[in-house]
Scaffold this active site. Structure first.
Site, PDB file in Angstrom:
ATOM      1  N   HIS A 119       0.863  -1.178   0.000  1.00  0.00           N
ATOM      2  CA  HIS A 119       0.000   0.000   0.000  1.00  0.00           C
ATOM      3  C   HIS A 119       0.908   1.239   0.000  1.00  0.00           C
ATOM      4  O   HIS A 119       2.012   1.185   0.525  1.00  0.00           O
ATOM      5  CB  HIS A 119      -0.843  -0.041   1.282  1.00  0.00           C
ATOM      6  CG  HIS A 119      -1.876   1.030   1.415  1.00  0.00           C
ATOM      7  ND1 HIS A 119      -1.577   2.300   1.854  1.00  0.00           N
ATOM      8  CD2 HIS A 119      -3.208   1.014   1.191  1.00  0.00           C
ATOM      9  CE1 HIS A 119      -2.700   3.012   1.896  1.00  0.00           C
ATOM     10  NE2 HIS A 119      -3.700   2.260   1.492  1.00  0.00           N
ATOM     11  N   ASP A 196       3.065  -4.636   8.005  1.00  0.00           N
ATOM     12  CA  ASP A 196       1.890  -3.772   7.898  1.00  0.00           C
ATOM     13  C   ASP A 196       0.666  -4.670   8.113  1.00  0.00           C
ATOM     14  O   ASP A 196       0.318  -5.481   7.261  1.00  0.00           O
ATOM     15  CB  ASP A 196       1.874  -3.123   6.503  1.00  0.00           C
ATOM     16  CG  ASP A 196       0.573  -2.387   6.204  1.00  0.00           C
ATOM     17  OD1 ASP A 196      -0.371  -2.474   7.009  1.00  0.00           O
ATOM     18  OD2 ASP A 196       0.509  -1.733   5.142  1.00  0.00           O
ATOM     19  N   GLN A 199      -4.489  -4.955   7.007  1.00  0.00           N
ATOM     20  CA  GLN A 199      -5.499  -5.865   6.446  1.00  0.00           C
ATOM     21  C   GLN A 199      -5.493  -7.240   7.119  1.00  0.00           C
ATOM     22  O   GLN A 199      -6.263  -8.116   6.725  1.00  0.00           O
ATOM     23  CB  GLN A 199      -5.285  -6.041   4.940  1.00  0.00           C
ATOM     24  CG  GLN A 199      -5.434  -4.774   4.123  1.00  0.00           C
ATOM     25  CD  GLN A 199      -6.848  -4.209   4.142  1.00  0.00           C
ATOM     26  OE1 GLN A 199      -7.804  -4.860   4.568  1.00  0.00           O
ATOM     27  NE2 GLN A 199      -6.987  -2.980   3.673  1.00  0.00           N
ATOM     28  N   LYS A 222     -10.388  -0.221  10.537  1.00  0.00           N
ATOM     29  CA  LYS A 222     -10.626  -1.373   9.662  1.00  0.00           C
ATOM     30  C   LYS A 222     -11.053  -2.599  10.457  1.00  0.00           C
ATOM     31  O   LYS A 222     -11.304  -3.657   9.878  1.00  0.00           O
ATOM     32  CB  LYS A 222      -9.364  -1.689   8.859  1.00  0.00           C
ATOM     33  CG  LYS A 222      -8.999  -0.602   7.836  1.00  0.00           C
ATOM     34  CD  LYS A 222      -7.797  -1.030   7.028  1.00  0.00           C
ATOM     35  CE  LYS A 222      -7.104   0.115   6.329  1.00  0.00           C
ATOM     36  NZ  LYS A 222      -7.796   0.603   5.139  1.00  0.00           N
ATOM     37  N   CYS A 362      -4.774   2.494  -3.797  1.00  0.00           N
ATOM     38  CA  CYS A 362      -3.568   3.012  -3.135  1.00  0.00           C
ATOM     39  C   CYS A 362      -2.391   2.068  -3.306  1.00  0.00           C
ATOM     40  O   CYS A 362      -1.583   1.879  -2.389  1.00  0.00           O
ATOM     41  CB  CYS A 362      -3.805   3.258  -1.651  1.00  0.00           C
ATOM     42  SG  CYS A 362      -5.044   4.484  -1.329  1.00  0.00           S
TER      43      CYS A 362
HETATM   44  C1  LIG Z   1      -2.344  -2.770   3.472  1.00  0.00           C
HETATM   45  C2  LIG Z   1      -2.650  -1.410   3.985  1.00  0.00           C
HETATM   46  N1  LIG Z   1      -1.711  -0.702   4.608  1.00  0.00           N
HETATM   47  C3  LIG Z   1      -1.941   0.526   5.096  1.00  0.00           C
HETATM   48  C4  LIG Z   1      -3.162   1.134   4.982  1.00  0.00           C
HETATM   49  C5  LIG Z   1      -3.344   2.518   5.503  1.00  0.00           C
HETATM   50  O1  LIG Z   1      -4.204   2.551   6.594  1.00  0.00           O
HETATM   51  P1  LIG Z   1      -4.695   3.924   7.192  1.00  0.00           P
HETATM   52  O2  LIG Z   1      -5.255   4.724   6.075  1.00  0.00           O
HETATM   53  O3  LIG Z   1      -5.730   3.524   8.195  1.00  0.00           O
HETATM   54  O4  LIG Z   1      -3.520   4.580   7.837  1.00  0.00           O
HETATM   55  C6  LIG Z   1      -4.187   0.440   4.344  1.00  0.00           C
HETATM   56  C7  LIG Z   1      -5.514   1.069   4.186  1.00  0.00           C
HETATM   57  O5  LIG Z   1      -6.128   1.077   3.162  1.00  0.00           O
HETATM   58  C8  LIG Z   1      -3.925  -0.854   3.837  1.00  0.00           C
HETATM   59  O6  LIG Z   1      -4.870  -1.549   3.194  1.00  0.00           O
END
Ligand SMILES: Cc1ncc(COP(=O)(O)O)c(C=O)c1O
Lengths: 408, 144
Positions: A119, A196, A199, A222, A362
């Site tokens: 992401h 990370d 998800q 999430k 993203c």
């Molecule tokens: C794999 C992954 N990492 C990071 C994020 C970023 O999360 P946040 O926007 O809550 O900081 C997301 C959110 O879409 C994600 O799917």
């Protein structure tokens, strides 16, 4: 698992004249009444600043805030409660790491290793760090089925690699990465391992000790919690040596005119008044998930995937990205329908009350790597049902008909 | 089923343009005017290019992966502006932007592109319809 949809008040509404069907939980999840109530309860009965008041209310707010930390600790199986830092979310957690641990430990000519399925929030902070210190950002390749190429981890990692940062679960490909295996490789080369968990934390049992990650980041919103609260888990020894990203109230011990001493972790990382209500409500979300049981959550979602994936594949013209068999696929399913652009398909589904994501999710480097501009994505969670899947498939077939018939 | 709602957006003409876009070809790299424009919400990219001869547009063409709305819109726009001068094009861009925002506009001047007025009922898709027009606007505002 018994149907819990009715615990989520937002789902009881119509959109464009149709019953709402929410298939975008990877973007953000809906919240059960239990979590909403905890927010209301906090503001209605217990609101005060934490760690400063000498009075009953502040004591109560502080206790609840710190209890939330305990809940997170148990939820991710951290060894110590002090290893749990509250942040605004995954993005902030990763940015903290890049700007503190990263700046302190990554020097010119060093390497940072990530993958093509990251992401943007696990790419851009490392790009910025690499540019700032003159380090190299390297990408691990994927196999044809979208899984991470572990052999390539071993090819790309070197003694110069200081940080390996990989997503635990992909927000596009529906892939779960073997973090434990990668962490072992990273440690063999003297690098730290960051996962990370944005998800993964909402959907499965998390054991940071078993995975042996040095850092683990995730977002409350999430996983049934509110927006604006997230977590950075860090191993105690590393946190002890790490500088805070921000300075100010709450995190200090003694402040002189020219210098100050700081609290021990986790508090020295949480400068300023934190998101108290958010942390408490995240605690409530964890209570709710724990009551169901993460093994049960995982099992139920797997049953949804086992239902929807074969049905999707049966529709001619559908391309599914990532693993093709449901045992290997999480509840995040990205696909395209031949002849209908992802955006047009998402608009058509929305007209039927079905909310899905369309676009690059993203993850532009991933889209480029796969050589696609956009996909539709459905992402499932515990409040989705098999009936919803049937409705979705039915509507999808009709939309396909619509575009074929009207415009052939 | 309320799929007929979609007819507000996906008119026959729009789909025809989307499936067989006019002036759709890769960039040559030799055009007098060229811009690449990006729709950050979906990741779609459009390239737009043309030459100006005696203050008139010639050889206009566009390229890129896009949804039906953005492709149809670009296609209709390129049809419309061939042979027009800078001021006329600025006028058209202005009228189209107004129409897409649901404001009063001289829709007749927009020719086929006026069928895109339906996009006002689909707020998330307005950017798709206006992408090519923004690209043109940006090219025109760079003095040559
Ligand atoms: C794999 C992954 N990492 C990071 C994020 C970023 O999360 P946040 O926007 O809550 O900081 C997301 C959110 O879409 C994600 O799917």
């Amino acid at each position: 698992m018994k149907t819990i949809k009715h615990d989520f008040p937002i789902l009881d509404q119509t959109v464009n004249g149709q019953e709402l069907l929410y298939f975008d939980s990877a973007a953000t999840s809906q919240k059960p009444q239990y979590v909403i109530d905890s927010l209301v309860d906090y503001y209605q009965n217990n609101n005060a600043n934490v760690h400063r008041g000498i009075y009953e209310l502040s004591e109560r707010a502080t206790r609840q805030y710190e209890q939330a930390r305990d809940k997170v600790q148990k939820f991710i199986h951290a060894q110590k409660r002090e290893e749990v830092l509250f942040t605004r979310g995954t993005t902030e957690s990763l940015n903290w790491l890049a700007s503190t641990y990263g700046v302190e430990n990554v020097k010119q000519g060093d390497e940072i290793l990530i993958s093509y399925m990251e992401h943007h929030s696990n790419i851009v902070p490392w790009q910025q760090l690499a540019q700032r210190v003159g380090a190299h950002l390297k990408y691990i390749a994927l196999n044809d089925d979208g899984t991470l190429n572990i052999a390539d981890v071993k090819r790309k990692i070197t003694d110069k690699t200081k940080i390996v940062s990989i997503t635990h679960a992909s927000n596009v490909l529906g892939v779960i990465n073997p973090i434990k295996t990668i962490a072992k490789i990273a440690h063999d080369y003297g690098a730290i391992m960051i996962a990370d968990g944005a998800q993964s934390a909402p959907h499965m049992n998390i054991d940071v000790q078993d995975m042996d990650v040095d850092f683990f980041a995730f977002s409350g919103h999430k996983m049934l919690g509110p927006t604006g609260i997230g977590v950075l888990y860090g191993k105690h020894d590393i946190l002890e040596k790490m500088q805070p990203a921000q300075f100010g109230g709450e995190m200090i011990e003694l402040v002189d005119l020219q210098e100050a001493t700081f609290q021990p972790s986790p508090w020295r990382f949480e400068a300023g008044t934190p998101n108290i209500a958010g942390a408490i409500a995240l605690g409530a979300a964890i209570d709710y998930l724990t009551k169901i049981g993460m093994t049960e959550v995982e099992k139920y979602e797997q049953s949804l995937v086992a239902d929807v994936l074969p049905k999707l594949k049966k529709i001619s013209g559908i391309t599914i990205y990532g693993p093709q068999n449901s045992e290997q696929h999480s509840g995040v399913i990205a696909f395209n329908l031949a002849g209908v652009h992802a955006h047009d398909l998402a608009t058509a589904l929305d007209q039927e009350g079905i909310e899905v994501r369309a676009g690059h999710h993203c993850a532009q480097p991933l889209m480029k790597y796969l050589n696609i501009a956009a996909t539709v994505r459905i992402s499932l969670y515990i409040y989705n049902t098999h009936e919803e899947i049937d409705r979705f498939i039915g509507v999808l077939e009709e939309i396909k008909e619509y575009f074929n018939r009207e415009f052939a | 089923m309320s799929l007929h709602n979609l007819d507000n957006l996906y008119r026959q003409t729009i789909m025809a343009y989307a499936q067989h876009p006019h002036h759709y070809k890769p960039m040559l790299g030799t055009e007098g005017y060229h811009i690449q424009k990006y729709n950050p919400t979906c990741g779609d990219v459009i390239d737009l290019a043309f030459n100006m001869v005696d203050d008139r547009v010639t050889d206009i063409h566009f390229y890129g992966d896009g949804c039906a709305i953005s492709k149809a819109s670009a296609s209709m726009m390129t049809d419309l502006v061939v042979g027009k001068n800078r001021d006329q094009m600025m006028q058209l861009v202005d009228q189209f932007s107004k129409m897409a925002r649901g404001e009063a506009s001289d829709v007749k001047s927009l020719g086929e592109a006026q069928v895109l007025a339906g996009v006002t009922k689909f707020p998330t898709r307005i950017k798709c319809a206006t992408l090519a027009w923004h690209a043109l606007d940006e090219l025109l505002s760079v003095e040559k």
